[in-house]
Write a protein that holds these residues in place. Sequence first.
Motif, PDB file in Angstrom:
ATOM      1  N   LEU A   1       4.053   7.411  32.290  1.00  0.00           N
ATOM      2  CA  LEU A   1       3.907   8.516  31.333  1.00  0.00           C
ATOM      3  C   LEU A   1       3.855   9.870  32.057  1.00  0.00           C
ATOM      4  O   LEU A   1       4.651  10.758  31.806  1.00  0.00           O
ATOM      5  CB  LEU A   1       2.625   8.276  30.541  1.00  0.00           C
ATOM      6  CG  LEU A   1       2.291   9.176  29.373  1.00  0.00           C
ATOM      7  CD1 LEU A   1       3.228   8.907  28.217  1.00  0.00           C
ATOM      8  CD2 LEU A   1       0.873   8.888  28.905  1.00  0.00           C
ATOM      9  N   LEU A   2       2.911   9.964  32.997  1.00  0.00           N
ATOM     10  CA  LEU A   2       2.752  11.244  33.703  1.00  0.00           C
ATOM     11  C   LEU A   2       3.907  11.525  34.655  1.00  0.00           C
ATOM     12  O   LEU A   2       4.188  12.676  34.970  1.00  0.00           O
ATOM     13  CB  LEU A   2       1.430  11.249  34.471  1.00  0.00           C
ATOM     14  CG  LEU A   2       0.208  11.423  33.585  1.00  0.00           C
ATOM     15  CD1 LEU A   2      -1.061  11.175  34.374  1.00  0.00           C
ATOM     16  CD2 LEU A   2       0.173  12.822  32.989  1.00  0.00           C
ATOM     17  N   LYS A   3       4.572  10.445  35.097  1.00  0.00           N
ATOM     18  CA  LYS A   3       5.698  10.625  36.009  1.00  0.00           C
ATOM     19  C   LYS A   3       6.871  11.289  35.291  1.00  0.00           C
ATOM     20  O   LYS A   3       7.617  12.042  35.860  1.00  0.00           O
ATOM     21  CB  LYS A   3       6.156   9.265  36.562  1.00  0.00           C
ATOM     22  CG  LYS A   3       5.432   8.870  37.822  1.00  0.00           C
ATOM     23  CD  LYS A   3       6.081   7.620  38.390  1.00  0.00           C
ATOM     24  CE  LYS A   3       5.010   6.703  38.940  1.00  0.00           C
ATOM     25  NZ  LYS A   3       5.334   5.309  38.805  1.00  0.00           N
ATOM     26  N   GLU A   4       7.025  10.960  34.008  1.00  0.00           N
ATOM     27  CA  GLU A   4       8.210  11.394  33.284  1.00  0.00           C
ATOM     28  C   GLU A   4       8.069  12.763  32.619  1.00  0.00           C
ATOM     29  O   GLU A   4       9.034  13.463  32.420  1.00  0.00           O
ATOM     30  CB  GLU A   4       8.554  10.364  32.189  1.00  0.00           C
ATOM     31  CG  GLU A   4       8.768   8.945  32.699  1.00  0.00           C
ATOM     32  CD  GLU A   4      10.133   8.751  33.346  1.00  0.00           C
ATOM     33  OE1 GLU A   4      11.056   9.507  33.025  1.00  0.00           O
ATOM     34  OE2 GLU A   4      10.247   7.846  34.195  1.00  0.00           O
ATOM     35  N   LYS A  32      -7.036   9.698  24.406  1.00  0.00           N
ATOM     36  CA  LYS A  32      -7.556   8.928  25.544  1.00  0.00           C
ATOM     37  C   LYS A  32      -6.498   8.507  26.564  1.00  0.00           C
ATOM     38  O   LYS A  32      -6.804   8.282  27.721  1.00  0.00           O
ATOM     39  CB  LYS A  32      -8.245   7.651  25.044  1.00  0.00           C
ATOM     40  CG  LYS A  32      -9.428   7.950  24.142  1.00  0.00           C
ATOM     41  CD  LYS A  32     -10.197   6.690  23.826  1.00  0.00           C
ATOM     42  CE  LYS A  32     -11.316   6.989  22.840  1.00  0.00           C
ATOM     43  NZ  LYS A  32     -11.550   5.898  21.922  1.00  0.00           N
ATOM     44  N   SER A  33      -5.247   8.360  26.117  1.00  0.00           N
ATOM     45  CA  SER A  33      -4.261   7.713  26.995  1.00  0.00           C
ATOM     46  C   SER A  33      -4.080   8.450  28.323  1.00  0.00           C
ATOM     47  O   SER A  33      -3.941   7.807  29.370  1.00  0.00           O
ATOM     48  CB  SER A  33      -2.922   7.558  26.283  1.00  0.00           C
ATOM     49  OG  SER A  33      -2.416   8.807  25.895  1.00  0.00           O
ATOM     50  N   ASP A  40      -6.377   5.337  36.146  1.00  0.00           N
ATOM     51  CA  ASP A  40      -5.792   4.012  36.417  1.00  0.00           C
ATOM     52  C   ASP A  40      -6.450   2.884  35.628  1.00  0.00           C
ATOM     53  O   ASP A  40      -6.455   1.732  36.054  1.00  0.00           O
ATOM     54  CB  ASP A  40      -5.855   3.689  37.931  1.00  0.00           C
ATOM     55  CG  ASP A  40      -5.088   4.709  38.749  1.00  0.00           C
ATOM     56  OD1 ASP A  40      -3.950   5.027  38.371  1.00  0.00           O
ATOM     57  OD2 ASP A  40      -5.646   5.208  39.747  1.00  0.00           O
ATOM     58  N   LYS A  41      -7.029   3.235  34.484  1.00  0.00           N
ATOM     59  CA  LYS A  41      -7.665   2.196  33.657  1.00  0.00           C
ATOM     60  C   LYS A  41      -6.626   1.423  32.842  1.00  0.00           C
ATOM     61  O   LYS A  41      -6.849   0.267  32.489  1.00  0.00           O
ATOM     62  CB  LYS A  41      -8.650   2.853  32.668  1.00  0.00           C
ATOM     63  CG  LYS A  41     -10.085   2.833  33.139  1.00  0.00           C
ATOM     64  CD  LYS A  41     -10.978   3.545  32.138  1.00  0.00           C
ATOM     65  CE  LYS A  41     -11.642   2.596  31.172  1.00  0.00           C
ATOM     66  NZ  LYS A  41     -12.613   1.716  31.822  1.00  0.00           N
ATOM     67  N   LEU A  61      -1.067  -1.125  28.522  1.00  0.00           N
ATOM     68  CA  LEU A  61      -1.340  -2.385  29.210  1.00  0.00           C
ATOM     69  C   LEU A  61      -2.415  -2.204  30.268  1.00  0.00           C
ATOM     70  O   LEU A  61      -2.482  -1.162  30.929  1.00  0.00           O
ATOM     71  CB  LEU A  61      -0.073  -2.910  29.894  1.00  0.00           C
ATOM     72  CG  LEU A  61       1.119  -3.212  28.991  1.00  0.00           C
ATOM     73  CD1 LEU A  61       2.301  -3.673  29.824  1.00  0.00           C
ATOM     74  CD2 LEU A  61       0.761  -4.277  27.956  1.00  0.00           C
ATOM     75  N   SER A  62      -3.236  -3.219  30.392  1.00  0.00           N
ATOM     76  CA  SER A  62      -4.241  -3.232  31.432  1.00  0.00           C
ATOM     77  C   SER A  62      -4.528  -4.700  31.736  1.00  0.00           C
ATOM     78  O   SER A  62      -3.669  -5.550  31.480  1.00  0.00           O
ATOM     79  CB  SER A  62      -5.491  -2.496  30.930  1.00  0.00           C
ATOM     80  OG  SER A  62      -6.399  -2.359  31.974  1.00  0.00           O
TER      81      SER A  62
END
Length: 175
Positions: A1-4, A32-33, A40-41, A61-62
């Motif tokens: 998510l944060l990479k894109e 929250k996401s 890294d949760k 996913l976790s």
Amino acid sequence: LLKEFSEEDISKLFSDFSCPLNTDVQDFLINKSLRFEESDKARTYLILSEITGNILGYFSLSFKELSVKQFQVSKTKIRRLDGISKEADKINTYLIGQIGKNYSDVNNTLNLKNIMESVWVVINEARALIGGRVVILECQNIDKLVALYETEGFTLLVSPSSDDKLLTLYTIVTT
Ligand SMILES: CC(C)(COP(=O)(O)OP(=O)(O)OC[C@H]1O[C@@H](n2cnc3c(N)ncnc32)[C@H](O)[C@@H]1OP(=O)(O)O)[C@@H](O)C(=O)NCCC(=O)NCCS
């Protein structure tokens, strides 16, 4: 998510997401996401429209340790869940923490089957790298929702407290 995406792009994308059937699913994505991503949760994956670029749906996913003692599970099933031992009481699992589609787009044709196809791509990559054979999810006690997950290969874990608000479903992946 944060990479894109930049954080600004993300807030713009999120502002359009609506999931009135389950406000926790809506709240998780919007509030929250990002925190879960940064700490890294959990990892959140967005499914975007190729045409509008808007969010059609998402999943997070976790992993979670499943305590089998909480459920009525046979020794045979425990062995299948653990892979080796019929005496195991804790099982390492992949957790589908959130899953939902965007109801703000009235033409959104995304469904659980499509979302699960993307879920399996990610889980199969993780399995190839580090193993793991059980995938679980926790879902509201709603017959239609449970039936939908059953069509995707999930099985309900029976709990002695039948009034549980959240039910646990699992599937075992061995190929
Ligand atoms: C889970 C989801 C992606 C499945 O999408 P789908 O495959 O297109 O299936 P549908 O949305 O048609 O759902 C099937 C039925 O379950 C119902 N349903 C789905 N989620 C529900 C919920 N959270 N509460 C009550 N009913 C729900 C739908 O209204 C539908 O009922 P209908 O057949 O009478 O129309 C989508 O229903 C969704 O985003 N639901 C809200 C979020 C959610 O509950 N996620 C699961 C958390 S465990």
